[in-house]
Design a protein around this motif. Structure first.
Motif, PDB file in Angstrom:
ATOM      1  N   MET A  21     -16.871 -20.856  60.910  1.00  0.00           N
ATOM      2  CA  MET A  21     -17.774 -21.020  59.770  1.00  0.00           C
ATOM      3  C   MET A  21     -18.502 -22.368  59.849  1.00  0.00           C
ATOM      4  SD  MET A  21     -18.430 -18.980  57.182  1.00  0.00           S
ATOM      5  CE  MET A  21     -16.974 -17.999  56.940  1.00  0.00           C
ATOM      6  N   LEU A  22     -17.761 -23.431  60.141  1.00  0.00           N
ATOM      7  CA  LEU A  22     -18.366 -24.770  60.177  1.00  0.00           C
ATOM      8  C   LEU A  22     -19.377 -24.919  61.312  1.00  0.00           C
ATOM      9  CD1 LEU A  22     -15.255 -26.989  59.347  1.00  0.00           C
ATOM     10  CD2 LEU A  22     -17.112 -26.295  57.804  1.00  0.00           C
ATOM     11  N   GLU A  23     -19.194 -24.171  62.388  1.00  0.00           N
ATOM     12  CA  GLU A  23     -20.143 -24.220  63.500  1.00  0.00           C
ATOM     13  C   GLU A  23     -21.534 -23.735  63.094  1.00  0.00           C
ATOM     14  OE1 GLU A  23     -18.042 -21.863  66.376  1.00  0.00           O
ATOM     15  OE2 GLU A  23     -17.080 -23.624  67.269  1.00  0.00           O
ATOM     16  N   ARG A  24     -21.611 -23.014  62.000  1.00  0.00           N
ATOM     17  CA  ARG A  24     -22.898 -22.448  61.562  1.00  0.00           C
ATOM     18  C   ARG A  24     -23.599 -23.296  60.501  1.00  0.00           C
ATOM     19  NH1 ARG A  24     -22.521 -16.148  62.605  1.00  0.00           N
ATOM     20  NH2 ARG A  24     -21.225 -16.333  64.460  1.00  0.00           N
ATOM     21  N   ILE A  25     -23.025 -24.428  60.173  1.00  0.00           N
ATOM     22  CA  ILE A  25     -23.618 -25.290  59.146  1.00  0.00           C
ATOM     23  C   ILE A  25     -25.012 -25.725  59.600  1.00  0.00           C
ATOM     24  CG2 ILE A  25     -23.422 -27.529  57.971  1.00  0.00           C
ATOM     25  CD1 ILE A  25     -21.417 -25.354  57.093  1.00  0.00           C
ATOM     26  N   GLU A  36     -26.642 -25.990  40.351  1.00  0.00           N
ATOM     27  CA  GLU A  36     -26.502 -27.400  39.990  1.00  0.00           C
ATOM     28  C   GLU A  36     -25.035 -27.844  39.940  1.00  0.00           C
ATOM     29  OE1 GLU A  36     -27.410 -31.166  39.478  1.00  0.00           O
ATOM     30  OE2 GLU A  36     -28.875 -29.609  39.920  1.00  0.00           O
ATOM     31  N   LYS A  37     -24.131 -26.957  39.533  1.00  0.00           N
ATOM     32  CA  LYS A  37     -22.713 -27.312  39.409  1.00  0.00           C
ATOM     33  C   LYS A  37     -21.947 -27.165  40.722  1.00  0.00           C
ATOM     34  CE  LYS A  37     -22.437 -26.058  34.526  1.00  0.00           C
ATOM     35  NZ  LYS A  37     -21.821 -25.147  33.547  1.00  0.00           N
ATOM     36  N   SER A  38     -22.591 -26.635  41.735  1.00  0.00           N
ATOM     37  CA  SER A  38     -21.942 -26.401  43.031  1.00  0.00           C
ATOM     38  C   SER A  38     -21.945 -27.656  43.890  1.00  0.00           C
ATOM     39  CB  SER A  38     -22.677 -25.299  43.796  1.00  0.00           C
ATOM     40  OG  SER A  38     -22.659 -24.085  43.086  1.00  0.00           O
ATOM     41  N   MET A  39     -21.052 -27.674  44.869  1.00  0.00           N
ATOM     42  CA  MET A  39     -21.069 -28.710  45.893  1.00  0.00           C
ATOM     43  C   MET A  39     -22.220 -28.437  46.851  1.00  0.00           C
ATOM     44  SD  MET A  39     -17.165 -29.426  47.137  1.00  0.00           S
ATOM     45  CE  MET A  39     -16.326 -27.876  46.828  1.00  0.00           C
ATOM     46  N   THR A  40     -22.693 -29.485  47.513  1.00  0.00           N
ATOM     47  CA  THR A  40     -23.670 -29.288  48.584  1.00  0.00           C
ATOM     48  C   THR A  40     -22.938 -28.715  49.802  1.00  0.00           C
ATOM     49  OG1 THR A  40     -23.344 -31.475  49.559  1.00  0.00           O
ATOM     50  CG2 THR A  40     -25.018 -31.291  47.791  1.00  0.00           C
ATOM     51  N   ILE A  41     -23.714 -28.199  50.733  1.00  0.00           N
ATOM     52  CA  ILE A  41     -23.104 -27.713  51.982  1.00  0.00           C
ATOM     53  C   ILE A  41     -22.346 -28.846  52.663  1.00  0.00           C
ATOM     54  CG2 ILE A  41     -23.622 -26.955  54.332  1.00  0.00           C
ATOM     55  CD1 ILE A  41     -25.751 -25.161  53.246  1.00  0.00           C
ATOM     56  N   ARG A 139     -13.720 -21.822  52.263  1.00  0.00           N
ATOM     57  CA  ARG A 139     -14.400 -21.160  53.381  1.00  0.00           C
ATOM     58  C   ARG A 139     -15.129 -19.914  52.882  1.00  0.00           C
ATOM     59  NH1 ARG A 139     -10.139 -20.108  57.183  1.00  0.00           N
ATOM     60  NH2 ARG A 139     -10.097 -17.988  56.402  1.00  0.00           N
ATOM     61  N   GLY A 140     -14.527 -19.225  51.920  1.00  0.00           N
ATOM     62  CA  GLY A 140     -15.198 -18.084  51.299  1.00  0.00           C
ATOM     63  C   GLY A 140     -16.470 -18.519  50.587  1.00  0.00           C
ATOM     64  N   GLN A 141     -16.397 -19.637  49.876  1.00  0.00           N
ATOM     65  CA  GLN A 141     -17.601 -20.170  49.239  1.00  0.00           C
ATOM     66  C   GLN A 141     -18.676 -20.449  50.282  1.00  0.00           C
ATOM     67  OE1 GLN A 141     -15.683 -23.530  47.102  1.00  0.00           O
ATOM     68  NE2 GLN A 141     -17.004 -22.875  45.414  1.00  0.00           N
ATOM     69  N   LEU A 142     -18.263 -21.076  51.368  1.00  0.00           N
ATOM     70  CA  LEU A 142     -19.221 -21.427  52.414  1.00  0.00           C
ATOM     71  C   LEU A 142     -19.873 -20.175  52.999  1.00  0.00           C
ATOM     72  CD1 LEU A 142     -20.571 -23.643  54.025  1.00  0.00           C
ATOM     73  CD2 LEU A 142     -18.604 -23.628  55.568  1.00  0.00           C
ATOM     74  N   PRO A 152     -26.389 -15.946  59.759  1.00  0.00           N
ATOM     75  CA  PRO A 152     -25.363 -14.949  60.052  1.00  0.00           C
ATOM     76  C   PRO A 152     -23.945 -15.475  59.786  1.00  0.00           C
ATOM     77  CG  PRO A 152     -26.988 -15.002  61.802  1.00  0.00           C
ATOM     78  CD  PRO A 152     -27.278 -16.173  60.902  1.00  0.00           C
ATOM     79  N   VAL A 153     -23.186 -14.699  59.059  1.00  0.00           N
ATOM     80  CA  VAL A 153     -21.811 -15.065  58.705  1.00  0.00           C
ATOM     81  C   VAL A 153     -20.880 -14.551  59.804  1.00  0.00           C
ATOM     82  CG1 VAL A 153     -19.977 -14.751  56.991  1.00  0.00           C
ATOM     83  CG2 VAL A 153     -22.363 -14.986  56.245  1.00  0.00           C
ATOM     84  N   PRO A 154     -20.032 -15.429  60.338  1.00  0.00           N
ATOM     85  CA  PRO A 154     -19.118 -14.969  61.391  1.00  0.00           C
ATOM     86  C   PRO A 154     -18.019 -14.078  60.836  1.00  0.00           C
ATOM     87  CG  PRO A 154     -18.601 -17.228  60.797  1.00  0.00           C
ATOM     88  CD  PRO A 154     -19.839 -16.845  60.014  1.00  0.00           C
ATOM     89  N   GLY A 155     -17.500 -13.209  61.678  1.00  0.00           N
ATOM     90  CA  GLY A 155     -16.332 -12.426  61.306  1.00  0.00           C
ATOM     91  C   GLY A 155     -15.119 -13.328  61.223  1.00  0.00           C
TER      92      GLY A 155
END
Length: 165
Positions: A21-25, A36-41, A139-142, A152-155
């Protein structure tokens, strides 16, 4: 089976899933957030990469006291730096997990802010709840962030809608 045996395998698997997941940032969208209430990526990614440190803390210390300070999560300038941080934190957590017997996992650990005790739980509950499950949750949030940005979201536990293999 010793408690650490399952935790070692689970941490390795979940770290690999987090790494995917982090590789796709998208480095050009680090300040993006869906609300507005969410964290940034960037904040969310750093948090995910840092969560394995909670395993080390839960095993190597008896408590975390926010009033005494908490080391901020380092910034990253590239995907490689972010992944490197995740790998470093995971390696330290794996080493800590290998060191202790079941009795240690069943001892209490405390999270506090000065005199205010936030929680006291068995070390194994901290590892499972505040580290592993917490990492999976974020990770689900991401994955939603990526979907909203049409990345694209990885499996993770099988193929995603973007990876129909």
């Amino acid at each position: 089976m010793a408690l650490n045996t399952g935790l070692l395998a689970e941490l390795k698997q979940e770290t690999e899933n987090s790494r995917k997941m982090l590789e796709r940032i998208p480095m050009d969208k680090l300040s993006w957030k869906p609300h507005e209430k969410s964290m940034t990526i960037e904040q969310l990614s750093k948090h995910i990469a840092n969560l394995p440190t909670w395993i080390s803390m839960a095993l190597l210390k008896n408590e975390l006291d926010f009033a005494k300070g908490y080391t901020p999560v380092p910034d990253f300038k590239s995907t490689e730096e972010l992944i490197s941080q995740l790998n470093k934190n995971t390696e330290e957590a794996l080493k800590a997990l290998e060191q202790f017997d079941d009795a240690h996992f069943l001892e209490n650990w405390t999270l506090r802010n000065g005199d205010h005790i936030i929680l006291t739980m068995k070390r194994i509950a901290i590892i499972r709840g505040l580290a592993m499950n917490h990492m999976i949750h974020h990770r689900g949030q991401l994955s939603v962030y990526l979907r909203m940005l049409d990345i694209p979201v990885p499996g993770i536990y099988g193929p995603s809608a973007d990876e129909k293999n």
